[in-house]
Design an enzyme around this catalytic site. Structure first.
Site, PDB file in Angstrom:
ATOM      1  N   ASP A 179      -6.203   1.101   1.268  1.00  0.00           N
ATOM      2  CA  ASP A 179      -6.173   1.302   2.714  1.00  0.00           C
ATOM      3  C   ASP A 179      -7.526   0.886   3.283  1.00  0.00           C
ATOM      4  OD1 ASP A 179      -7.915   3.314   1.999  1.00  0.00           O
ATOM      5  OD2 ASP A 179      -6.862   4.906   3.099  1.00  0.00           O
ATOM      6  N   LYS A 217       0.835  -1.203   0.000  1.00  0.00           N
ATOM      7  CA  LYS A 217       0.000   0.000   0.000  1.00  0.00           C
ATOM      8  C   LYS A 217       0.872   1.255   0.000  1.00  0.00           C
ATOM      9  CE  LYS A 217      -1.269   2.336   3.422  1.00  0.00           C
ATOM     10  NZ  LYS A 217      -1.723   2.853   4.732  1.00  0.00           N
TER      11      LYS A 217
END
Length: 218
Positions: free
Chosen positions: A139, A121
């Site tokens: 996220d 991420k």
């Protein structure tokens, strides 16, 4: 699960709600962004920005983070959760960026994920925001919105969510969609109190319809 026409509608509506969605972590270069995103793990962007306001005045480049004792760096980021581990990772990644990449943050996701404290991420955020490489960073907001709307399945892993979004969203829209979904999840489709009654996607949203039915509002 939503079909492509329905997904298109959702993307367009999120675009209308948040046309100026962007990365809210303050930074002035790719290295500062890496540090900020590492600090943001399990922490709000607002708190990170509060800490980096002074941090980035004291530390300008990788060399600066390496030059101080670990305890000093820990103290500088003490108000952030997991600060001890994050301080170690920041010093280690600073060393690697300096020695392996001549002080320049790599623009390749796979290389970035080799840095301490940098997961998939984080790497996606950096390549997308700092270098303009199309990417979708999943996220908690992106994952929640994707699953509530029915773009992805409830049981999908974070990686499966990312791959599904990449498959079902045009590549040239990956980065802006990532930001819009974060804004939508952060300010509209919140974890505890989503604004279902005023959501333009309510009629398509399986979670929204369930919540409205539970409160007696159809």
């Amino acid at each position: 699960m939503l079909n492509n026409t329905q997904i298109r509608y959702c993307l367009d509506e999120m675009g209308k709600l948040f046309p100026d969605a962007h990365c809210e972590l303050n930074h002035s270069n790719p290295f500062e962004l890496v540090v900020a995103v590492v600090l943001s793990a399990q922490c709000t962007d607002a708190l990170v920005n509060k800490v980096t306001k002074n941090l980035f005045q004291k530390y300008k480049k990788p060399e600066d983070f390496i030059a101080v004792p670990l305890s000093e760096l820990e103290n500088d980021i003490r108000s952030i959760g997991l600060y001890r581990n994050k301080a170690k990772n920041i010093q280690k990644l600073s060393q690697i960026i300096l020695e392996k990449y001549n002080g320049i943050v790599p623009n390749d996701r796979d290389l970035l994920t080799e840095l301490p404290g940098v997961g998939r991420k984080t790497a996606n955020v950096v390549v997308s925001v700092a270098y303009g490489v199309p990417a979708i960073a999943v996220d908690t907001h992106v994952e929640r919105v994707s699953k509530r709307l029915g773009i992805c399945r409830w049981k999908d892993s974070v990686l499966e969510v990312e791959k599904t979004l990449m498959r079902r969203i045009p590549e040239d829209e990956w980065s802006i969609t990532h930001h819009r979904m974060i804004f939508f999840g952060r300010y509209h489709c919140k974890a505890q109190s989503p604004k279902c009654e005023v959501c333009p996607m309510l009629l398509l949203c399986r979670e929204g319809k369930k919540r409205m039915k539970a409160t007696g509002k159809k």
